[in-house]
Structure formats: structure tokens, C-alpha cells
Design a protein around this motif. Sequence first.
Motif, PDB file in Angstrom:
ATOM      1  N   TYR A   1       0.842  -1.193   0.000  1.00  0.00           N
ATOM      2  CA  TYR A   1       0.000   0.000   0.000  1.00  0.00           C
ATOM      3  C   TYR A   1       0.877   1.242   0.000  1.00  0.00           C
ATOM      4  CZ  TYR A   1      -4.246  -2.668   0.888  1.00  0.00           C
ATOM      5  OH  TYR A   1      -5.307  -3.529   0.773  1.00  0.00           O
ATOM      6  N   TYR A   2       0.451   2.247  -0.743  1.00  0.00           N
ATOM      7  CA  TYR A   2       1.227   3.468  -0.885  1.00  0.00           C
ATOM      8  C   TYR A   2       0.524   4.649  -0.245  1.00  0.00           C
ATOM      9  CZ  TYR A   2       3.813   0.740  -4.275  1.00  0.00           C
ATOM     10  OH  TYR A   2       4.567  -0.235  -4.874  1.00  0.00           O
ATOM     11  N   ILE A   3       1.335   5.517   0.387  1.00  0.00           N
ATOM     12  CA  ILE A   3       0.843   6.785   0.912  1.00  0.00           C
ATOM     13  C   ILE A   3       1.793   7.885   0.442  1.00  0.00           C
ATOM     14  CG2 ILE A   3      -0.302   5.807   2.947  1.00  0.00           C
ATOM     15  CD1 ILE A   3       2.143   6.756   4.596  1.00  0.00           C
ATOM     16  N   LEU A   4       1.288   9.116   0.427  1.00  0.00           N
ATOM     17  CA  LEU A   4       2.087  10.264   0.022  1.00  0.00           C
ATOM     18  C   LEU A   4       2.946  10.756   1.183  1.00  0.00           C
ATOM     19  CD1 LEU A   4       1.336  10.966  -2.868  1.00  0.00           C
ATOM     20  CD2 LEU A   4       0.248  13.027  -2.051  1.00  0.00           C
ATOM     21  N   THR A   5       4.142  11.207   0.862  1.00  0.00           N
ATOM     22  CA  THR A   5       5.009  11.858   1.833  1.00  0.00           C
ATOM     23  C   THR A   5       4.854  13.367   1.662  1.00  0.00           C
ATOM     24  OG1 THR A   5       6.858  11.997   0.298  1.00  0.00           O
ATOM     25  CG2 THR A   5       6.703   9.984   1.645  1.00  0.00           C
ATOM     26  N   GLU A   6       5.549  14.121   2.480  1.00  0.00           N
ATOM     27  CA  GLU A   6       5.539  15.580   2.333  1.00  0.00           C
ATOM     28  C   GLU A   6       6.091  15.973   0.957  1.00  0.00           C
ATOM     29  OE1 GLU A   6       4.532  19.295   2.943  1.00  0.00           O
ATOM     30  OE2 GLU A   6       4.042  17.705   4.348  1.00  0.00           O
ATOM     31  N   ILE A   7       7.119  15.284   0.507  1.00  0.00           N
ATOM     32  CA  ILE A   7       7.672  15.544  -0.830  1.00  0.00           C
ATOM     33  C   ILE A   7       6.612  15.268  -1.896  1.00  0.00           C
ATOM     34  CG2 ILE A   7       9.347  14.712  -2.543  1.00  0.00           C
ATOM     35  CD1 ILE A   7      11.276  14.235  -0.157  1.00  0.00           C
ATOM     36  N   GLY A   8       5.872  14.189  -1.730  1.00  0.00           N
ATOM     37  CA  GLY A   8       4.809  13.863  -2.676  1.00  0.00           C
ATOM     38  C   GLY A   8       3.721  14.917  -2.689  1.00  0.00           C
ATOM     39  N   ASN A   9       3.361  15.412  -1.517  1.00  0.00           N
ATOM     40  CA  ASN A   9       2.361  16.479  -1.449  1.00  0.00           C
ATOM     41  C   ASN A   9       2.849  17.740  -2.156  1.00  0.00           C
ATOM     42  OD1 ASN A   9      -0.045  15.576  -0.038  1.00  0.00           O
ATOM     43  ND2 ASN A   9       1.299  15.260   1.720  1.00  0.00           N
ATOM     44  N   GLU A  10       4.121  18.083  -1.972  1.00  0.00           N
ATOM     45  CA  GLU A  10       4.689  19.252  -2.643  1.00  0.00           C
ATOM     46  C   GLU A  10       4.694  19.068  -4.156  1.00  0.00           C
ATOM     47  OE1 GLU A  10       8.553  19.791  -0.886  1.00  0.00           O
ATOM     48  OE2 GLU A  10       7.704  20.231   1.083  1.00  0.00           O
ATOM     49  N   ARG A  11       5.055  17.878  -4.610  1.00  0.00           N
ATOM     50  CA  ARG A  11       5.072  17.620  -6.056  1.00  0.00           C
ATOM     51  C   ARG A  11       3.674  17.658  -6.640  1.00  0.00           C
ATOM     52  NH1 ARG A  11       9.469  13.005  -7.243  1.00  0.00           N
ATOM     53  NH2 ARG A  11       8.395  12.982  -9.227  1.00  0.00           N
ATOM     54  N   LEU A  12       2.696  17.171  -5.882  1.00  0.00           N
ATOM     55  CA  LEU A  12       1.319  17.226  -6.360  1.00  0.00           C
ATOM     56  C   LEU A  12       0.852  18.670  -6.470  1.00  0.00           C
ATOM     57  CD1 LEU A  12      -1.320  15.934  -7.233  1.00  0.00           C
ATOM     58  CD2 LEU A  12      -1.880  15.615  -4.807  1.00  0.00           C
ATOM     59  N   LEU A  13       1.182  19.492  -5.497  1.00  0.00           N
ATOM     60  CA  LEU A  13       0.818  20.900  -5.542  1.00  0.00           C
ATOM     61  C   LEU A  13       1.453  21.581  -6.760  1.00  0.00           C
ATOM     62  CD1 LEU A  13      -0.634  23.289  -4.228  1.00  0.00           C
ATOM     63  CD2 LEU A  13       1.408  23.647  -2.828  1.00  0.00           C
ATOM     64  N   GLU A  14       2.732  21.301  -7.009  1.00  0.00           N
ATOM     65  CA  GLU A  14       3.415  21.850  -8.189  1.00  0.00           C
ATOM     66  C   GLU A  14       2.734  21.380  -9.473  1.00  0.00           C
ATOM     67  OE1 GLU A  14       7.512  20.663  -7.975  1.00  0.00           O
ATOM     68  OE2 GLU A  14       7.851  21.795  -6.128  1.00  0.00           O
ATOM     69  N   PHE A  15       2.377  20.096  -9.522  1.00  0.00           N
ATOM     70  CA  PHE A  15       1.700  19.567 -10.698  1.00  0.00           C
ATOM     71  C   PHE A  15       0.383  20.295 -10.942  1.00  0.00           C
ATOM     72  CE2 PHE A  15      -1.622  16.811 -12.403  1.00  0.00           C
ATOM     73  CZ  PHE A  15      -1.101  16.547 -13.672  1.00  0.00           C
ATOM     74  N   LYS A  16      -0.401  20.479  -9.876  1.00  0.00           N
ATOM     75  CA  LYS A  16      -1.694  21.156 -10.014  1.00  0.00           C
ATOM     76  C   LYS A  16      -1.518  22.575 -10.542  1.00  0.00           C
ATOM     77  CE  LYS A  16      -4.294  18.660  -6.460  1.00  0.00           C
ATOM     78  NZ  LYS A  16      -4.965  18.765  -5.152  1.00  0.00           N
ATOM     79  N   GLU A  17      -0.533  23.289 -10.018  1.00  0.00           N
ATOM     80  CA  GLU A  17      -0.275  24.653 -10.478  1.00  0.00           C
ATOM     81  C   GLU A  17       0.123  24.665 -11.951  1.00  0.00           C
ATOM     82  OE1 GLU A  17       2.691  25.956  -7.700  1.00  0.00           O
ATOM     83  OE2 GLU A  17       1.210  26.389  -6.136  1.00  0.00           O
ATOM     84  N   GLN A  18       1.026  23.775 -12.332  1.00  0.00           N
ATOM     85  CA  GLN A  18       1.469  23.697 -13.725  1.00  0.00           C
ATOM     86  C   GLN A  18       0.327  23.269 -14.639  1.00  0.00           C
ATOM     87  OE1 GLN A  18       4.876  21.097 -13.705  1.00  0.00           O
ATOM     88  NE2 GLN A  18       6.127  22.555 -12.574  1.00  0.00           N
ATOM     89  N   TRP A  19      -0.492  22.337 -14.171  1.00  0.00           N
ATOM     90  CA  TRP A  19      -1.616  21.851 -14.969  1.00  0.00           C
ATOM     91  C   TRP A  19      -2.624  22.976 -15.231  1.00  0.00           C
ATOM     92  CZ3 TRP A  19      -2.615  18.204 -18.212  1.00  0.00           C
ATOM     93  CH2 TRP A  19      -3.933  17.947 -18.589  1.00  0.00           C
ATOM     94  N   LEU A  20      -2.951  23.743 -14.205  1.00  0.00           N
ATOM     95  CA  LEU A  20      -3.901  24.838 -14.375  1.00  0.00           C
ATOM     96  C   LEU A  20      -3.374  25.882 -15.352  1.00  0.00           C
ATOM     97  CD1 LEU A  20      -5.190  25.306 -10.731  1.00  0.00           C
ATOM     98  CD2 LEU A  20      -6.452  24.371 -12.669  1.00  0.00           C
ATOM     99  N   LEU A  21      -2.097  26.204 -15.254  1.00  0.00           N
ATOM    100  CA  LEU A  21      -1.494  27.161 -16.181  1.00  0.00           C
ATOM    101  C   LEU A  21      -1.524  26.622 -17.608  1.00  0.00           C
ATOM    102  CD1 LEU A  21       0.024  29.831 -16.610  1.00  0.00           C
ATOM    103  CD2 LEU A  21       2.147  28.575 -16.155  1.00  0.00           C
TER     104      LEU A  21
END
Length: 109
Positions: free
Chosen positions: A74-94
Motif C-alpha cells: 500500500y502506498y501513501i504520500l510523503t511531504e515531498i509527494g504532497n509538494e510535487r502534487l501541488l506543483e503539478f496542479k499549479e502547472q496543470w492549471l497554467l
Amino acid sequence: MKQTQLLKGVLEGCVLAIIQKEKIYGYELVQELRKSGFDDIVGGTVYPLLQKLEKQAAIIGDMQSSPDGPDRKYYILTEIGNERLLEFKEQWLLLTNNVDHILEGDEIK
């Protein structure tokens, strides 16, 4: 253009978003992607990505016993994963905003 060419650039963000919602194992993740419309996705695409994300410390895998058969990781997100997801969301919206403007014939202001 095939969907798979576009998918390569966004699959990591989609995987991180799914894992952020709930602890999940690989096969279940593949099924979740398929339910979301990625009909052609296969484990051979997802499992190497999970290994890469785990090696980069974006996710943590934990082996747990399963009542239905062999143990599952089973996989869970780390703080690094949360940061990368936030970056992805920002880039995706742009990106989608820019593409929408082009497709609609509008100028970006």
C-alpha cells in the motif's frame, strides 16, 4: 495524436492525486485510473512509476497482509509527494488555461 503520448506527461500527477486521497495498492490504483477514463492503462506502466516515486521519496510503500491472497504493498504520500502534487496542479492549471485560450482563439492577458 494518441492519448498515450499526452498521458506520459500527466500520469505522475494523476497517480499522486489518487494516492493523496487514500492509501492504495498497485492493482487498485490501475483500476482507479481506468475508472477515471484511462482505459488503456496497464500495470506495466504504473508499477515502474510507483517504484520511481518511492525511490524519490514522494511515496512510501508498506507491505500489508491481504485476506484475499498474497500481501499487498500500500502506498501513501510523503511531504515531498504532497509538494510535487501541488506543483503539478499549479502547472496543470497554467497549461490548460493557455491551451484553452489558444483553442478558443482568445489572447492571454
